[in-house]
Scaffold this motif. Structure first.
Motif, PDB file in Angstrom:
ATOM      1  N   GLY A 144      51.682  44.914  35.401  1.00 29.42           N
ATOM      2  CA  GLY A 144      51.730  46.299  35.856  1.00 29.42           C
ATOM      3  C   GLY A 144      51.617  47.324  34.742  1.00 29.42           C
ATOM      4  O   GLY A 144      51.577  48.526  35.006  1.00 29.42           O
ATOM      5  N   ASP A 145      51.555  46.871  33.487  1.00 30.23           N
ATOM      6  CA  ASP A 145      51.505  47.787  32.346  1.00 30.23           C
ATOM      7  C   ASP A 145      50.117  48.369  32.079  1.00 30.23           C
ATOM      8  O   ASP A 145      49.967  49.197  31.185  1.00 30.23           O
ATOM      9  N   PHE A 146      49.124  47.939  32.832  1.00 28.56           N
ATOM     10  CA  PHE A 146      47.750  48.315  32.517  1.00 28.56           C
ATOM     11  C   PHE A 146      47.181  49.268  33.554  1.00 28.56           C
ATOM     12  O   PHE A 146      47.541  49.217  34.721  1.00 28.56           O
ATOM     13  N   SER A 147      46.261  50.109  33.104  1.00 32.47           N
ATOM     14  CA  SER A 147      45.652  51.087  34.008  1.00 32.47           C
ATOM     15  C   SER A 147      44.366  50.553  34.638  1.00 32.47           C
ATOM     16  O   SER A 147      43.741  51.243  35.430  1.00 32.47           O
ATOM     17  N   ASN A 148      43.998  49.340  34.313  1.00 33.16           N
ATOM     18  CA  ASN A 148      42.801  48.718  34.887  1.00 33.16           C
ATOM     19  C   ASN A 148      42.973  48.537  36.396  1.00 33.16           C
ATOM     20  O   ASN A 148      44.076  48.559  36.914  1.00 33.16           O
ATOM     21  N   GLU A 149      41.855  48.303  37.051  1.00 30.74           N
ATOM     22  CA  GLU A 149      41.918  47.835  38.431  1.00 30.74           C
ATOM     23  C   GLU A 149      42.459  46.408  38.342  1.00 30.74           C
ATOM     24  O   GLU A 149      41.928  45.580  37.599  1.00 30.74           O
ATOM     25  N   ILE A 150      43.520  46.131  39.084  1.00 28.33           N
ATOM     26  CA  ILE A 150      44.147  44.815  39.053  1.00 28.33           C
ATOM     27  C   ILE A 150      44.222  44.286  40.469  1.00 28.33           C
ATOM     28  O   ILE A 150      44.588  45.010  41.403  1.00 28.33           O
ATOM     29  N   LEU A 151      43.864  43.027  40.604  1.00 30.58           N
ATOM     30  CA  LEU A 151      43.931  42.363  41.902  1.00 30.58           C
ATOM     31  C   LEU A 151      44.708  41.077  41.726  1.00 30.58           C
ATOM     32  O   LEU A 151      44.328  40.222  40.928  1.00 30.58           O
ATOM     33  N   GLU A 152      45.802  40.948  42.459  1.00 25.89           N
ATOM     34  CA  GLU A 152      46.546  39.687  42.489  1.00 25.89           C
ATOM     35  C   GLU A 152      46.090  38.942  43.732  1.00 25.89           C
ATOM     36  O   GLU A 152      46.174  39.473  44.845  1.00 25.89           O
ATOM     37  N   VAL A 153      45.598  37.733  43.532  1.00 23.94           N
ATOM     38  CA  VAL A 153      45.056  36.957  44.647  1.00 23.94           C
ATOM     39  C   VAL A 153      46.044  35.884  45.082  1.00 23.94           C
ATOM     40  O   VAL A 153      46.911  35.469  44.315  1.00 23.94           O
ATOM     41  N   SER A 154      45.856  35.429  46.315  1.00 22.58           N
ATOM     42  CA  SER A 154      46.701  34.357  46.837  1.00 22.58           C
ATOM     43  C   SER A 154      45.952  33.637  47.947  1.00 22.58           C
ATOM     44  O   SER A 154      44.932  34.114  48.431  1.00 22.58           O
ATOM     45  N   GLY A 155      46.489  32.484  48.326  1.00 23.79           N
ATOM     46  CA  GLY A 155      45.919  31.723  49.428  1.00 23.79           C
ATOM     47  C   GLY A 155      44.966  30.650  48.963  1.00 23.79           C
ATOM     48  O   GLY A 155      44.962  30.249  47.795  1.00 23.79           O
ATOM     49  N   THR A 156      44.133  30.214  49.877  1.00 21.26           N
ATOM     50  CA  THR A 156      43.161  29.163  49.585  1.00 21.26           C
ATOM     51  C   THR A 156      42.069  29.711  48.663  1.00 21.26           C
ATOM     52  O   THR A 156      41.973  30.934  48.454  1.00 21.26           O
ATOM     53  N   LEU A 157      41.255  28.826  48.158  1.00 22.90           N
ATOM     54  CA  LEU A 157      40.133  29.253  47.321  1.00 22.90           C
ATOM     55  C   LEU A 157      39.247  30.238  48.074  1.00 22.90           C
ATOM     56  O   LEU A 157      38.845  31.268  47.524  1.00 22.90           O
ATOM     57  N   GLU A 158      38.956  29.958  49.320  1.00 25.09           N
ATOM     58  CA  GLU A 158      38.120  30.873  50.111  1.00 25.09           C
ATOM     59  C   GLU A 158      38.807  32.218  50.309  1.00 25.09           C
ATOM     60  O   GLU A 158      38.150  33.260  50.240  1.00 25.09           O
ATOM     61  N   ASP A 159      40.121  32.204  50.548  1.00 23.87           N
ATOM     62  CA  ASP A 159      40.876  33.463  50.680  1.00 23.87           C
ATOM     63  C   ASP A 159      40.772  34.272  49.389  1.00 23.87           C
ATOM     64  O   ASP A 159      40.523  35.478  49.412  1.00 23.87           O
ATOM     65  N   ARG A 160      40.998  33.596  48.276  1.00 24.96           N
ATOM     66  CA  ARG A 160      40.973  34.263  46.973  1.00 24.96           C
ATOM     67  C   ARG A 160      39.582  34.826  46.677  1.00 24.96           C
ATOM     68  O   ARG A 160      39.452  35.959  46.211  1.00 24.96           O
ATOM     69  N   LYS A 161      38.579  34.031  46.959  1.00 20.73           N
ATOM     70  CA  LYS A 161      37.196  34.473  46.708  1.00 20.73           C
ATOM     71  C   LYS A 161      36.889  35.727  47.536  1.00 20.73           C
ATOM     72  O   LYS A 161      36.334  36.696  47.013  1.00 20.73           O
ATOM     73  N   LYS A 162      37.287  35.710  48.798  1.00 27.24           N
ATOM     74  CA  LYS A 162      37.051  36.868  49.666  1.00 27.24           C
ATOM     75  C   LYS A 162      37.789  38.094  49.134  1.00 27.24           C
ATOM     76  O   LYS A 162      37.242  39.205  49.128  1.00 27.24           O
ATOM     77  N   GLN A 163      39.018  37.922  48.672  1.00 26.47           N
ATOM     78  CA  GLN A 163      39.794  39.039  48.129  1.00 26.47           C
ATOM     79  C   GLN A 163      39.077  39.672  46.932  1.00 26.47           C
ATOM     80  O   GLN A 163      38.990  40.899  46.829  1.00 26.47           O
ATOM     81  N   VAL A 164      38.533  38.824  46.049  1.00 31.23           N
ATOM     82  CA  VAL A 164      37.838  39.343  44.865  1.00 31.23           C
ATOM     83  C   VAL A 164      36.549  40.045  45.274  1.00 31.23           C
ATOM     84  O   VAL A 164      36.274  41.169  44.824  1.00 31.23           O
ATOM     85  N   LEU A 165      35.754  39.405  46.115  1.00 28.76           N
ATOM     86  CA  LEU A 165      34.478  40.005  46.512  1.00 28.76           C
ATOM     87  C   LEU A 165      34.693  41.300  47.292  1.00 28.76           C
ATOM     88  O   LEU A 165      33.941  42.270  47.104  1.00 28.76           O
ATOM     89  N   ASP A 166      35.713  41.349  48.150  1.00 29.30           N
ATOM     90  CA  ASP A 166      36.030  42.587  48.879  1.00 29.30           C
ATOM     91  C   ASP A 166      36.430  43.695  47.899  1.00 29.30           C
ATOM     92  O   ASP A 166      36.021  44.845  48.053  1.00 29.30           O
ATOM     93  N   LYS A 167      37.234  43.348  46.909  1.00 32.22           N
ATOM     94  CA  LYS A 167      37.667  44.335  45.901  1.00 32.22           C
ATOM     95  C   LYS A 167      36.461  44.874  45.144  1.00 32.22           C
ATOM     96  O   LYS A 167      36.347  46.091  44.911  1.00 32.22           O
ATOM     97  N   LEU A 168      35.558  43.980  44.742  1.00 30.92           N
ATOM     98  CA  LEU A 168      34.359  44.412  44.021  1.00 30.92           C
ATOM     99  C   LEU A 168      33.507  45.339  44.880  1.00 30.92           C
ATOM    100  O   LEU A 168      32.980  46.343  44.389  1.00 30.92           O
ATOM    101  N   THR A 169      33.382  45.017  46.150  1.00 27.82           N
ATOM    102  CA  THR A 169      32.618  45.872  47.078  1.00 27.82           C
ATOM    103  C   THR A 169      33.260  47.249  47.176  1.00 27.82           C
ATOM    104  O   THR A 169      32.569  48.270  47.097  1.00 27.82           O
ATOM    105  N   ASN A 170      34.570  47.288  47.299  1.00 28.98           N
ATOM    106  CA  ASN A 170      35.292  48.576  47.397  1.00 28.98           C
ATOM    107  C   ASN A 170      35.195  49.378  46.105  1.00 28.98           C
ATOM    108  O   ASN A 170      35.159  50.598  46.135  1.00 28.98           O
ATOM    109  N   MET A 171      35.161  48.699  44.971  1.00 27.32           N
ATOM    110  CA  MET A 171      35.063  49.401  43.688  1.00 27.32           C
ATOM    111  C   MET A 171      33.692  50.036  43.498  1.00 27.32           C
ATOM    112  O   MET A 171      33.574  51.040  42.792  1.00 27.32           O
ATOM    113  N   LYS A 172      32.663  49.487  44.134  1.00 32.68           N
ATOM    114  CA  LYS A 172      31.293  50.012  43.995  1.00 32.68           C
ATOM    115  C   LYS A 172      31.062  51.249  44.851  1.00 32.68           C
ATOM    116  O   LYS A 172      30.093  51.945  44.667  1.00 32.68           O
ATOM    117  N   LYS A 173      31.958  51.477  45.803  1.00 29.19           N
ATOM    118  CA  LYS A 173      31.779  52.613  46.733  1.00 29.19           C
ATOM    119  C   LYS A 173      32.092  53.917  46.048  1.00 29.19           C
ATOM    120  O   LYS A 173      32.816  54.071  45.153  1.00 29.19           O
TER     121      LYS A 173
END
Length: 173
Positions: A144-173
């Protein structure tokens, strides 16, 4: 976009980073410093020492400073500093922390892969489970000490992958 994965060992970080790299073929995938140094002939101790982690940390900082804009890091200076802190509690890390913070500023998305509350990856005794947990606890405290965009992932590999790809999509908007 510069994406870095951080977390202790045996949490699924590399598997997730490789999956994301496959989804972003225009990004360079950079394997963790341990493997790169080993390929270059660095001889690690059977159980990595403080000096081994410092070597990886310095290499990781250099990789980050010399990278392009479209890159995925399988490990970053943050987790390596957590290892340094975990194994060398008496070492003053303030200068290294400052160096790590400067390097981390270059990352657009920091993906934290913690040990799950119900651990999804079996960790045997030779996998240094106590060190794994210590590093995870340090990362949870520091993340929590950083000002970067931070994503904590959880769940299965597919869940985690979706969380990252969704975050990247939202960051591009």
């Amino acid at each position: 976009m510069r994406i870095a994965f951080t977390g202790s060992h045996r949490v699924g970080k590399t598997t997730l980073a490789e999956e994301i790299a496959e989804s972003l073929p225009d990004h360079e995938f950079i394997i963790e410093p341990y493997l790169q140094l080993e390929e270059e002939g660095y001889l690690f101790s059977e159980i990595p020492t403080l000096e081994d982690y410092i070597e990886q940390f310095n290499f990781s900082v250099e990789l980050l400073q010399n990278s392009d804009d479209k890159v995925i890091f399988d490990r970053c200076p943050l987790d390596l500093l957590a290892y340094i802190y975990a194994v060398g509690k008496k070492k003053n890390i303030s200068a290294l922390y400052e160096e790590m913070t400067t390097a981390i500023d270059e990352i657009d998305l920091l993906v934290f892969v913690p040990i799950e509350k119900v651990d999804v990856i079996f960790c045997q005794g030779f996998d240094l489970p106590n060190l794994r947990q210590k590093v995870n606890d340090i990362l949870e405290e520091w993340i929590g000490d950083f000002s970067n965009e931070i994503l904590e992932v959880s769940g299965t590999l597919e869940d985690r992958k979706k969380q990252v790809l969704d975050k990247l999509t939202n960051m591009k908007k």
